[in-house]
Design a protein around this motif. Structure first.
Motif, PDB file in Angstrom:
ATOM      1  N   UNK B  19       0.830  -1.198   0.000  1.00 57.57           N
ATOM      2  CA  UNK B  19       0.000   0.000   0.000  1.00 57.57           C
ATOM      3  C   UNK B  19       0.874   1.262   0.000  1.00 57.57           C
ATOM      4  N   UNK B  20       1.982   1.221   0.714  1.00 58.78           N
ATOM      5  CA  UNK B  20       2.870   2.386   0.752  1.00 58.78           C
ATOM      6  C   UNK B  20       3.477   2.616  -0.635  1.00 58.78           C
ATOM      7  N   UNK B  21       4.019   1.552  -1.206  1.00 58.15           N
ATOM      8  CA  UNK B  21       4.701   1.706  -2.481  1.00 58.15           C
ATOM      9  C   UNK B  21       3.716   2.007  -3.596  1.00 58.15           C
ATOM     10  N   UNK B  22       2.548   1.382  -3.526  1.00 58.92           N
ATOM     11  CA  UNK B  22       1.534   1.634  -4.556  1.00 58.92           C
ATOM     12  C   UNK B  22       1.085   3.091  -4.496  1.00 58.92           C
ATOM     13  N   UNK B  23       0.872   3.616  -3.294  1.00 58.50           N
ATOM     14  CA  UNK B  23       0.404   5.003  -3.180  1.00 58.50           C
ATOM     15  C   UNK B  23       1.440   5.979  -3.714  1.00 58.50           C
ATOM     16  N   UNK B  24       2.689   5.769  -3.353  1.00 57.38           N
ATOM     17  CA  UNK B  24       3.721   6.690  -3.845  1.00 57.38           C
ATOM     18  C   UNK B  24       3.826   6.573  -5.364  1.00 57.38           C
ATOM     19  N   UNK B  25       3.820   5.322  -5.852  1.00 56.95           N
ATOM     20  CA  UNK B  25       3.935   5.104  -7.296  1.00 56.95           C
ATOM     21  C   UNK B  25       2.754   5.680  -8.060  1.00 56.95           C
ATOM     22  N   UNK B  26       1.642   5.861  -7.359  1.00 62.80           N
ATOM     23  CA  UNK B  26       0.420   6.340  -7.998  1.00 62.80           C
ATOM     24  C   UNK B  26       0.360   7.872  -7.969  1.00 62.80           C
ATOM     25  N   UNK B  27       0.918   8.486  -6.940  1.00 61.29           N
ATOM     26  CA  UNK B  27       0.783   9.935  -6.761  1.00 61.29           C
ATOM     27  C   UNK B  27       1.990  10.712  -7.307  1.00 61.29           C
ATOM     28  N   UNK B  28       3.194  10.165  -7.112  1.00 62.36           N
ATOM     29  CA  UNK B  28       4.386  10.871  -7.586  1.00 62.36           C
ATOM     30  C   UNK B  28       4.318  11.283  -9.055  1.00 62.36           C
ATOM     31  N   UNK B  29       3.749  10.437  -9.952  1.00 61.90           N
ATOM     32  CA  UNK B  29       3.668  10.851 -11.356  1.00 61.90           C
ATOM     33  C   UNK B  29       2.914  12.174 -11.532  1.00 61.90           C
ATOM     34  N   UNK B  30       1.949  12.459 -10.656  1.00 60.44           N
ATOM     35  CA  UNK B  30       1.231  13.725 -10.774  1.00 60.44           C
ATOM     36  C   UNK B  30       2.151  14.884 -10.404  1.00 60.44           C
ATOM     37  N   UNK B  31       2.898  14.716  -9.314  1.00 62.14           N
ATOM     38  CA  UNK B  31       3.850  15.766  -8.921  1.00 62.14           C
ATOM     39  C   UNK B  31       4.834  15.999 -10.060  1.00 62.14           C
ATOM     40  N   UNK B  32       5.340  14.865 -10.564  1.00 62.30           N
ATOM     41  CA  UNK B  32       6.341  14.898 -11.623  1.00 62.30           C
ATOM     42  C   UNK B  32       5.792  15.619 -12.861  1.00 62.30           C
ATOM     43  N   UNK B  33       4.524  15.332 -13.185  1.00 65.38           N
ATOM     44  CA  UNK B  33       3.933  15.958 -14.379  1.00 65.38           C
ATOM     45  C   UNK B  33       3.756  17.458 -14.188  1.00 65.38           C
ATOM     46  N   UNK B  34       3.451  17.873 -12.958  1.00 64.65           N
ATOM     47  CA  UNK B  34       3.301  19.311 -12.706  1.00 64.65           C
ATOM     48  C   UNK B  34       4.657  20.008 -12.883  1.00 64.65           C
ATOM     49  N   UNK B  35       5.689  19.410 -12.277  1.00 67.89           N
ATOM     50  CA  UNK B  35       7.030  20.000 -12.426  1.00 67.89           C
ATOM     51  C   UNK B  35       7.431  20.034 -13.893  1.00 67.89           C
ATOM     52  N   UNK B  36       7.116  18.957 -14.590  1.00 71.08           N
ATOM     53  CA  UNK B  36       7.446  18.849 -16.014  1.00 71.08           C
ATOM     54  C   UNK B  36       6.729  19.944 -16.818  1.00 71.08           C
ATOM     55  N   UNK B  37       5.471  20.162 -16.440  1.00 68.30           N
ATOM     56  CA  UNK B  37       4.690  21.198 -17.113  1.00 68.30           C
ATOM     57  C   UNK B  37       5.352  22.566 -16.930  1.00 68.30           C
ATOM     58  N   UNK B  38       5.769  22.860 -15.705  1.00 65.32           N
ATOM     59  CA  UNK B  38       6.449  24.143 -15.450  1.00 65.32           C
ATOM     60  C   UNK B  38       7.736  24.249 -16.269  1.00 65.32           C
TER      61      UNK B  38
END
Lengths: 340, 431
Positions: B19-38
């Motif tokens: 559950x820990x690894x799945x949650x991070x693996x599921x949410x980090x891509x959103x953070x990453x995409x926001x940074x990428x967008x900037x």
């Protein structure tokens, strides 16, 4: 609809053997490479499998989901009686998947690599070994639903010469797929000769371990010869595999990497076909002569039809994306007209 | 150790890890995409650095999440074959769809990680977004399968037979929405606070401040928004559980006696023998209000639940208190952060604010594990609520204790290695 599901099940298993197998093979040939050549092998393999390696292992998940949704009795029987090899395979999957990522994504390249690399290499070996054991055990007729004692219920169900020899055979198939695959990733004239020599050796290993399977089947009274050569389709499959192997041997030195891969894929497909078609629709053979069949042990009609639709819809999304992924990253090792 | 207990512990451990690894693996891509967008928009190189650093995290967590998820799909059968034999065909629909979503995530991740400078830059960015969306979808689908165990539907149970199976109805069971919503937000809260905390620590240490400030802000905003939404979703869940699983709600609140104007019990030590809670703060009527929307309505207590159908009270109660406590602490931090962001910009530079976020690093994940404990332990003694008992579903194979020890060692060593790896990633960023 049941046949749609069965086709997906068979295809997922085949693709797992082909793509996942080549992936495991990458670790296996690293094991059988001299220390001097290891970094080269590793780098070439990594460039080739890096982008698609996660996707390669999804086929196993698809196959297992099809089994537990569509054929729960078969899934649970295998889960209970082949518990021990399944656990061994899972440990291999955990170790390999994490070691692969760790060794490529660790920020610092230092002595930790000496920890990751052996874990990666040995788990690449044991995972397909136990996968082969599990596959063979399901048809070796040793699963005894009535058995009361631990050894005969949970150990002898898989611990026999036939299953072990199929495990070894599976490992050699993985190595074979990887070496054939890697030829296309190397420059003609350069490293390619090294990998062609390797491919020739693995072909002999595959033939030898294949013969071993027949010997083990004979020792364990598994009627393998009859299964394979008992019907015309089996005979045709095996002979066309042999012919394509001969062609492959002659083509190894020609600059035709894609053809080589197709031939290797064809051979493995024929082997899987010959190994499965005669039992169909049985998938687990029990010690009392009965079997678990994909047709008689299927789930209720609504389950099967919704599973079939889920798979069909899923494949509309997955297959084009997967082909595009492979296509894009196969452009990379094009040495002749690399724009950079 | 008894095999049944070992099987439960092994399952709990595997899920708690996944559950820990799945949650991070599921949410980090959103953070990453926001940074990428900037990065694509502003062309400030620091955003590209943040994107790349986070994408390495995504790769590590995706892989560990994927293997631990693969293991779980086997463990369901290895440990609970009698459950899977009946449940597989009924709740299999979300799993088969999840297979697709997960597959797409793996493909998109391949494009994303290896696509730098190879793909069209916006196509490349979109593949990152697809990693996030398909990851989130997989999560929602898996939770839909779990919610079926809490709220079984889509079949008729007659004389021990499961007939008239309708997999679509089973997927859209009564609990799927409230559980999936709560879990998805929880993933954002926990990952957001963890990531923000790590970057806050780096700012305090004074290394590569420009980089960590950008990273901190993206993660902190995600965390704060999600933390403020979570109580609303918690309210939906509470009302839902009150209707479907009164025993679970009663255990969560250590609510021994059925009563009107039932009090909300905060903290305390449940005394199951004398059916009371010692040292607790009791807010009269609030439990009735939270469960039903009316201060005077009756809330079923444990006295209406036969002893053999009661979940373990202490564990469920403590876990629930921990979850709510952590959740409230994070809401407070989130509100403070918004105040600072909109009213007191000068405080953004203060060390105490960063220290607060550093302290909050583990809170989300503690709440996440506690919440998971509430829903799983609170469902006991049932594996399929009201239909099949967990004890009747366990594998007949003896010696599961050894398998439990083995998996525990494997998961613990993985946790250690992942921690070392993260530490090294962070150290590498500093140099």
């Amino acid at each position: 609809m049941i046949y749609v599901v069965i086709v997906f099940l068979w295809t997922s298993i085949l693709l797992y053997i082909l793509l996942g197998g080549a992936d495991f093979g990458a670790g296996i040939i690293e094991l059988f490479t001299s220390k001097v050549n290891r970094p080269k092998t590793r780098k070439t393999m990594y460039n080739a499998i890096g982008p698609i390696w996660e996707a390669n292992h999804m086929w196993l998940i698809i196959a297992i989901v099809i089994l537990f949704v569509g054929f729960p009795k078969i899934y649970t029987t295998i889960s209970i009686y082949l518990h021990i090899p399944l656990v061994c395979m899972l440990l291999g999957i955990i170790a390999r998947g994490t070691a692969f990522v760790f060794r490529n994504y660790d920020a610092v390249k230092d002595d930790m690599q000496k920890v990751y690399t052996p874990i990666f290499i040995y788990s690449s070996l044991i995972t397909p070994f136990f996968l082969g054991i599990i596959a063979a055990s399901s048809v070796s007729g040793r699963i005894d639903l009535q058995s009361a004692d631990f050894l005969s219920a949970y150990v002898y169900s898989w611990f026999n010469w036939f299953s072990i020899s199929v495990g070894v055979f599976t490992v050699s198939i993985c190595g074979f797929l990887a070496t054939i695959f890697i030829i296309g990733q190397t420059e003609p004239g350069g490293d390619r000769q090294h990998f062609i020599r390797k491919a020739k050796r693995t072909i002999f290993v595959v033939m030898f371990s294949g013969a071993l399977v027949f010997w083990a089947a004979y020792v364990d009274h598994v009627p393998l010869l009859y299964w394979i050569f008992g019907g015309l389709p089996g005979i045709i499959a095996i002979f066309s595999a042999i012919i394509s192997l001969v062609i492959m041997f002659y083509m190894l030195n020609k600059d035709k990497p894609i053809l080589l891969r197709l031939l290797a894929g064809f051979q493995v497909t024929m082997i899987l076909f010959a190994a499965t078609y005669i039992h169909f629709p049985a998938i687990v053979l029990l010690s009392n002569g009965e079997n678990l069949s994909l047709l008689t042990h299927q789930g209720q009609a609504r389950t099967i039809s919704s599973l079939a639709y889920a798979l069909l819809i899923g494949s509309i999304f997955i297959l084009p994306a997967l082909f595009y992924l492979i296509y894009i990253f196969q452009q990379k090792p094009n040495f002749k007209n690399n724009p950079d | 150790m008894d095999d049944f207990l070992a099987a439960r512990l092994q399952m709990a451990f595997s899920l708690g890890f996944h559950i820990v690894f799945a949650c991070i693996g599921m949410v980090m891509p959103f953070f990453m995409s926001v940074a990428h967008f900037y990065w694509l928009r502003t062309k400030e190189a620091v955003y590209k650095d943040v994107t790349k650093a986070w994408s390495r995290g995504v790769a590590i967590f995706f892989a560990t999440g994927a293997v631990s998820g693969t293991v779980l799909s086997f463990e369901l059968g290895l440990l609970w074959p009698k459950f899977m034999e009946h449940a597989g065909p009924i709740f299999g629909m979300p799993f088969s769809l999840e297979g697709t979503a997960f597959f797409i995530e793996a493909i998109a991740l391949g494009f994303y990680l290896y696509g730098w400078d190879k793909l069209n830059k916006w196509f490349h960015w979109v593949t990152g977004v697809i990693v996030g969306i398909s990851g989130l979808l997989s999560g929602i689908l898996v939770v839909a399968a779990n919610s079926w165990m809490n709220s079984p539907s889509g079949f008729d149970f007659l004389d021990g037979n499961y007939i008239n199976i309708d997999p679509i109805k089973a997927m859209f069971n009564d609990a799927w929405f409230s559980q999936a919503l709560h879990m998805s937000i929880a993933a954002f809260v926990s990952t957001g606070f963890a990531v923000a905390g790590i970057h806050a620590l780096m700012i305090l240490r004074g290394s590569n401040i420009a980089f960590h400030r950008k990273a901190f802000k993206i993660a902190a905003v995600f965390a704060a928004v999600a933390a403020c939404l979570q109580p609303l979703s918690g309210d939906i869940s509470a009302k839902d559980v009150a209707v479907r699983q009164p025993a679970k709600l009663a255990a969560m609140e250590a609510h021994f006696h059925t009563e009107r104007n039932a009090p909300l019990v905060i903290g305390g030590i449940p005394d199951t023998l004398n059916k009371k809670v010692d040292f607790a703060i009791k807010l009269p009527g609030l439990l009735s209000f939270m469960a039903t929307g009316d201060f005077n309505k009756e809330v079923t207590g444990l006295d209406r639940i036969p002893k053999e159908n009661q979940p373990p009270i202490a564990v469920t109660h403590y876990a629930f208190q921990i979850m709510v406590g952590m959740g409230m602490a994070m809401v407070a931090i989130a509100i403070l952060y918004f105040l600072v962001l909109f009213k007191k910009k000068s405080w953004l530079e203060t060390r105490w604010l960063l220290k607060l976020f550093v302290a909050a690093t583990p809170l989300g994940f503690i709440a996440l594990e506690a919440g998971w404990t509430v829903t799983e332990v609170g469902r006991q003694p049932w594996i399929i609520h009201g239909v099949l008992r967990t004890a009747d579903a366990v594998t007949p194979m003896p010696g599961i204790a050894y398998s439990f020890y083995l998996f525990t060692v494997v998961y613990l060593s993985l946790a250690v290695i992942v921690s070392i790896l993260l530490y090294r990633q962070i150290k590498y960023l500093r140099s």
